[in-house]
Design a protein around this motif. Structure first.
Motif, PDB file in Angstrom:
ATOM      1  N   GLU A 149       0.835  -1.207   0.000  1.00 10.60           N
ATOM      2  CA  GLU A 149       0.000   0.000   0.000  1.00 10.60           C
ATOM      3  C   GLU A 149       0.866   1.251   0.000  1.00 10.60           C
ATOM      4  OE1 GLU A 149      -2.439  -0.389   3.429  1.00 10.60           O
ATOM      5  OE2 GLU A 149      -3.712  -1.938   2.572  1.00 10.60           O
ATOM      6  N   THR A 174      -9.857   1.175  -3.901  1.00 15.72           N
ATOM      7  CA  THR A 174      -8.460   0.763  -4.018  1.00 15.72           C
ATOM      8  C   THR A 174      -8.118   0.482  -5.477  1.00 15.72           C
ATOM      9  OG1 THR A 174      -8.537  -0.219  -1.813  1.00 15.72           O
ATOM     10  CG2 THR A 174      -6.762  -0.934  -3.262  1.00 15.72           C
ATOM     11  N   SER A 195      -7.443  -4.074   2.453  1.00 18.79           N
ATOM     12  CA  SER A 195      -6.733  -2.833   2.165  1.00 18.79           C
ATOM     13  C   SER A 195      -7.198  -1.782   3.158  1.00 18.79           C
ATOM     14  CB  SER A 195      -7.011  -2.370   0.725  1.00 18.79           C
ATOM     15  OG  SER A 195      -6.354  -1.163   0.461  1.00 18.79           O
TER      16      SER A 195
END
Length: 281
Positions: free
Chosen positions: A64, A164, A230
């Motif tokens: 990330e 995302t 996420s």
């Protein structure tokens, strides 16, 4: 005796009308300022040494990164390198990648792919998404400018939606002799705020973040477990398209219409008293 109405506009009414128009122009300038600011690229966070230095090998293990953050990773030619980043409604992300190649290598082709939260491959508006590095080339640079992220879309459409996004960097044409050679990669994501010109009527119940629906159900049941795959999101949270500068221009239009009515009345109503004119004058 003939009576003729002669309309005269007093000087004070002319001054009031001028002040009304001046105020309207000032409000136009003040309302346009945020729109101009939205058209500028988003600010980049400072480099504080916290940028990731590794990449994932699949969607589930994607590293990330924040927008404006330059991430790096070391790998081998032939590997799949994955990163993920958040993109909200009204943003137009630009993804850039630089691959540093070994001193000696054959011709090889690198490609940068972008996927949304549903793992749908997103097309690039423009940019060199695929490039071939000739033999001995020190590095290769790739870029992809995505379409503007919409707050809502039809189910059959492939429009970018809030949530995302995944980057995948790999080679699509590699000589057997180069397989496994060490490479270094750098990626960076920046966004431009498009504003109300890209706004749509509608919003998602939740952004397309893997596992967010499971987390919501767990929270409602009182469980502390989380299943979100996420955890990264924009600094100011997910807007889901509830605000755009279209609200400013709509409100400004109503204010200008009211001011125009008041100003027009002040300019055209006259003194309100007829003037007596002798016959034959």
């Amino acid at each position: 005796m003939r009576v003729t109405r002669v309309t005269r506009i007093p000087k004070d009414q002319l001054m009031r009308g001028a002040r009304v128009l001046g105020s309207a122009l000032l409000m136009v300038g003040l309302a346009a300022a945020p729109a101009v600011a939205d058209a500028s690229p988003s600010a980049s966070p400072s480099d504080d040494g916290s940028a990731p230095t590794s990449a994932g090998t699949s969607f589930r293990t994607a590293t990330e990164i924040d927008q404006g953050q330059q991430a790096s990773a070391s790998g081998s030619a032939g590997d799949y390198l994955y990163w993920s980043f958040p993109a909200d409604a009204g943003q137009r992300p630009t993804v850039k990648a630089t691959v540093k190649l070994p001193d000696t290598h054959a011709s090889e082709t690198w490609q940068l792919d972008v996927y949304d939260g549903l793992r749908r491959r997103q097309a690039c508006q423009y940019g060199a998404q695929t490039r071939t590095a000739a033999s001995g080339t020190a590095s290769v640079e790739l870029a992809c400018v995505l379409r503007t992220v919409h707050a809502w879309s039809e189910q059959w459409a492939n429009d970018p939606l809030p949530g995302t996004y995944y980057l995948r960097l790999t080679t699509v044409n590699l000589a057997t002799s180069d397989l496994g050679l060490p490479v270094d990669a750098e990626v960076r994501v920046d966004s431009k705020d498009i504003g109300g010109s890209a706004a749509v009527d509608g919003s998602l119940a939740e952004p397309l973040v893997p596992g967010i629906a499971v987390e919501s159900e767990a929270t409602e049941d009182g469980s502390t477990a989380t299943a979100v795959l996420s955890s990264i999101e924009p600094d100011d949270g997910w807007s889901s398209g509830w605000w755009s500068d279209r609200w400013v221009w709509t409100a400004l239009g109503g204010v200008l219409a009211a001011l125009a009515g008041v100003g027009g009345y002040a300019l055209t109503r006259g003194s309100g008293r007829p003037r007596q004119v002798p016959p034959g004058a």
